[in-house]
Design an enzyme around this catalytic site. Sequence first.
Site, mmCIF file in Angstrom:
data_model
loop_
_atom_site.group_PDB
_atom_site.id
_atom_site.type_symbol
_atom_site.label_atom_id
_atom_site.label_comp_id
_atom_site.label_asym_id
_atom_site.label_seq_id
_atom_site.Cartn_x
_atom_site.Cartn_y
_atom_site.Cartn_z
ATOM 1 N N SER A 177 -29.021 0.578 10.444
ATOM 2 C CA SER A 177 -30.275 1.242 10.802
ATOM 3 C C SER A 177 -30.103 2.754 10.920
ATOM 4 O O SER A 177 -31.006 3.522 10.571
ATOM 5 C CB SER A 177 -30.819 0.671 12.109
ATOM 6 O OG SER A 177 -29.855 0.809 13.149
ATOM 7 N N GLU A 178 -28.931 3.197 11.410
ATOM 8 C CA GLU A 178 -28.680 4.633 11.544
ATOM 9 C C GLU A 178 -28.531 5.281 10.174
ATOM 10 O O GLU A 178 -29.047 6.373 9.923
ATOM 11 C CB GLU A 178 -27.430 4.871 12.392
ATOM 12 C CG GLU A 178 -27.014 6.334 12.520
ATOM 13 C CD GLU A 178 -28.046 7.207 13.233
ATOM 14 O OE1 GLU A 178 -27.864 8.440 13.238
ATOM 15 O OE2 GLU A 178 -29.031 6.661 13.785
ATOM 16 N N ASP B 135 -29.896 4.157 7.415
ATOM 17 C CA ASP B 135 -31.236 4.147 6.821
ATOM 18 C C ASP B 135 -32.090 5.278 7.379
ATOM 19 O O ASP B 135 -32.851 5.925 6.642
ATOM 20 C CB ASP B 135 -31.926 2.802 7.086
ATOM 21 C CG ASP B 135 -31.247 1.653 6.355
ATOM 22 O OD1 ASP B 135 -30.508 1.924 5.382
ATOM 23 O OD2 ASP B 135 -31.446 0.497 6.766
ATOM 24 N N LEU C 205 -3.337 -4.014 -21.984
ATOM 25 C CA LEU C 205 -2.039 -4.412 -21.435
ATOM 26 C C LEU C 205 -1.478 -5.576 -22.229
ATOM 27 O O LEU C 205 -2.218 -6.431 -22.716
ATOM 28 C CB LEU C 205 -2.183 -4.847 -19.970
ATOM 29 C CG LEU C 205 -2.539 -3.778 -18.941
ATOM 30 C CD1 LEU C 205 -2.849 -4.439 -17.605
ATOM 31 C CD2 LEU C 205 -1.405 -2.785 -18.786
ATOM 32 N N LYS D 218 -5.709 -8.920 -11.160
ATOM 33 C CA LYS D 218 -6.349 -8.541 -12.422
ATOM 34 C C LYS D 218 -7.813 -8.952 -12.343
ATOM 35 O O LYS D 218 -8.153 -10.118 -12.520
ATOM 36 C CB LYS D 218 -5.665 -9.195 -13.618
ATOM 37 C CG LYS D 218 -6.194 -8.705 -14.959
ATOM 38 C CD LYS D 218 -5.435 -9.312 -16.116
ATOM 39 C CE LYS D 218 -5.935 -8.739 -17.428
ATOM 40 N NZ LYS D 218 -7.370 -8.986 -17.666
ATOM 41 N N CYS E 215 -28.820 -49.378 -6.667
ATOM 42 C CA CYS E 215 -29.701 -50.336 -5.975
ATOM 43 C C CYS E 215 -30.997 -50.616 -6.718
ATOM 44 O O CYS E 215 -31.811 -51.417 -6.254
ATOM 45 C CB CYS E 215 -30.007 -49.846 -4.559
ATOM 46 S SG CYS E 215 -31.114 -48.410 -4.509
#
Length: 670
Positions: free
Chosen positions: A33-34, A36, A82, A116, A412
């Site tokens: 909030s701070e 924002d 690589l 990786k 069933c």
Amino acid sequence: MTNIQTQLDNLRKTLRQYEYEYHVLDNPSVPDSEYDRLFHQLKALELEHPEFLTSDSPTQRVGAKPLSGFSQIRHEIPMLSLDNAFSDAEFNAFVKRIEDRLILLPKQLTFCCEPKLDGLAVSILYVNGVLTQAATRGDGTIGEDITANIRTIRNVPLQLLTDNPPARLEVRGEVFMPHAGFERLNKYALEHNEKTFANPRNAAAGSLRQLDPNITSKRPLVLNAYGIGIAEGVDLPTTHYARLQWLKSIGIPVNPEIRLCNGADEVLGFYQDIQNKRSSLGYDIDGTVLKINDIALQNELGFISKAPRWATAYKFPAQEELTLLNDVEFQVGRTGAITPVAKLEPVFVAGVTVSNATLHNGDEIERLNIAIGDTVVIRRAGDVIPQIIGVLHERRPDNAKPIIFPTNCPVCDSQIIRIEGEAVARCTGGLFCAAQRKEALKHFVSRKAMDIDGVGGKLIEQLVDRELIHTPADLFKLDLTTLTRLERMGTKSAENALNSLENAKSTTLARFIFALGIREVGEATALNLANHFKTLDALKDANLEELQQVPDVGEVVANRIFIFWREAHNVAVVEDLIAQGVHWETVEVKEASENLFKDKTVVLTGTLTQMGRNEAKALLQQLGAKVSGSVSSKTDFVIAGDAAGSKLAKAQELNITVLTEEEFLAQITR
């Protein structure tokens, strides 16, 4: 400089510091909030004074117009690939080649080791500390200009956190999408009838290559730096690890799993450790990257064609393979959910042989356009159930058979229905359905529920098949004579099972609620319900409005709970369980304002006996704590259960307060 300019500069500097604490250090000093509040204050001032707007302001992450296409950027220093190793022997051969090539071999080779990441490689250029340009790797020589999109990634600083920035600094890293963000993105797409992504890598790639940066800004992308390209006007540290730590100090995020390893044996240990924790990292990786740490040795070793001699990627076993779909069986779950299960030609994936995979539901079968006889792409990640993620339709044989979803339960024969708005089809048989009865009972005895050791799935199946039990309460009515008549059930095993059942009668309210198997009520929700209502009667009598006052209980979950208690059969089963002696102590949890853990960082390790790991985590979060997965100097407490391992050792090494499970429970109850 005017007062307005000074105010703007101070706001930007403060917000950059807060972004660094949140995204790089994972240790915010102020609530959201701070941040924002200051962000909106800055935005308002910039609107009033557009003449003082700067491109590196925290408000300028999004705002560029959609592009008609991507322009190309030539990398001043090629972005090389690589070489790979796929076994310990291949890694040891890589080390041997290094040792043979070095003129003066150090006493021991030190490696900088990191996961990786399975994302997209990018290059980000800072000129005098300001983000100026970003590009994809492309073919290593030429990439695409993705500057506008990179600016939208929240953990990428628009200005470096240093008063003495390099004239030019090229940061190289991987952009990826964490699992949690990927799941949110796909959930949103499904809810809005949009196309979903097959995996986080595809989602990251698609998000980075959006022509409209406003769309990219809504995607949960993350950057982790792994190296430096251009560096002008700065004396860089002389080791790779130190360079990464320097990047972190000026606001660039790096992966928290990076380690220094001395010698090949330590590197192989790192590889195994990362592979073991792979499924719990929260993002996709496909191996480890192992680099000689000393930059002077890197320079001496040099490069071969398109790869450095001083680094390799030790890849994990493949997580995706091709195989044939031989058949589909339909299984019935605890809540009646009908799940299609693919029967596959056995294939070796990620270290195990896979012959079954979930197809989730009818929508997934339709989405994949899959038929029996198809060649499919099977994926297995960590402990996740293998799943089919793609179909090679061009290989479909002439005799392929369509998959027909049943209209009646395969167990069933009750009708199968699909409720509007739900993806899952369900058997309507309830406990009349033997499959649902078995799964409900297996859930009831499971470790996170009633934790009845000695009463496993195979025993449950025998008891149900022989019509010896129908409800959870029937378990507590079993006797020695009944059990010893079952297959593979001697006197000793039967006595152990009966002792476990007797011990399980003393439980907790949260475990009992979870064990009841109410739809949508998981371990954490059960804990919240227990803490909120304190007694079973209060929960049973709660109306929909009262239920929705419980943390994380919305309209759907509240409705499930409310309906459960309005069905006479469920109430009768619960009353029968109480009559059989199931009980619990009433424990009141301290409020967040009066407990030891408020605003503290806590790590859980080892096996807890009084509650599950998720239960403990939810409880700590309710008390205002931040629960972390790793121990560092920022950790305040480690709660150690049985068989605690490396986390406990590290906590002791760092002199962090360690609490036993009993001490933890004593602190949070009154």
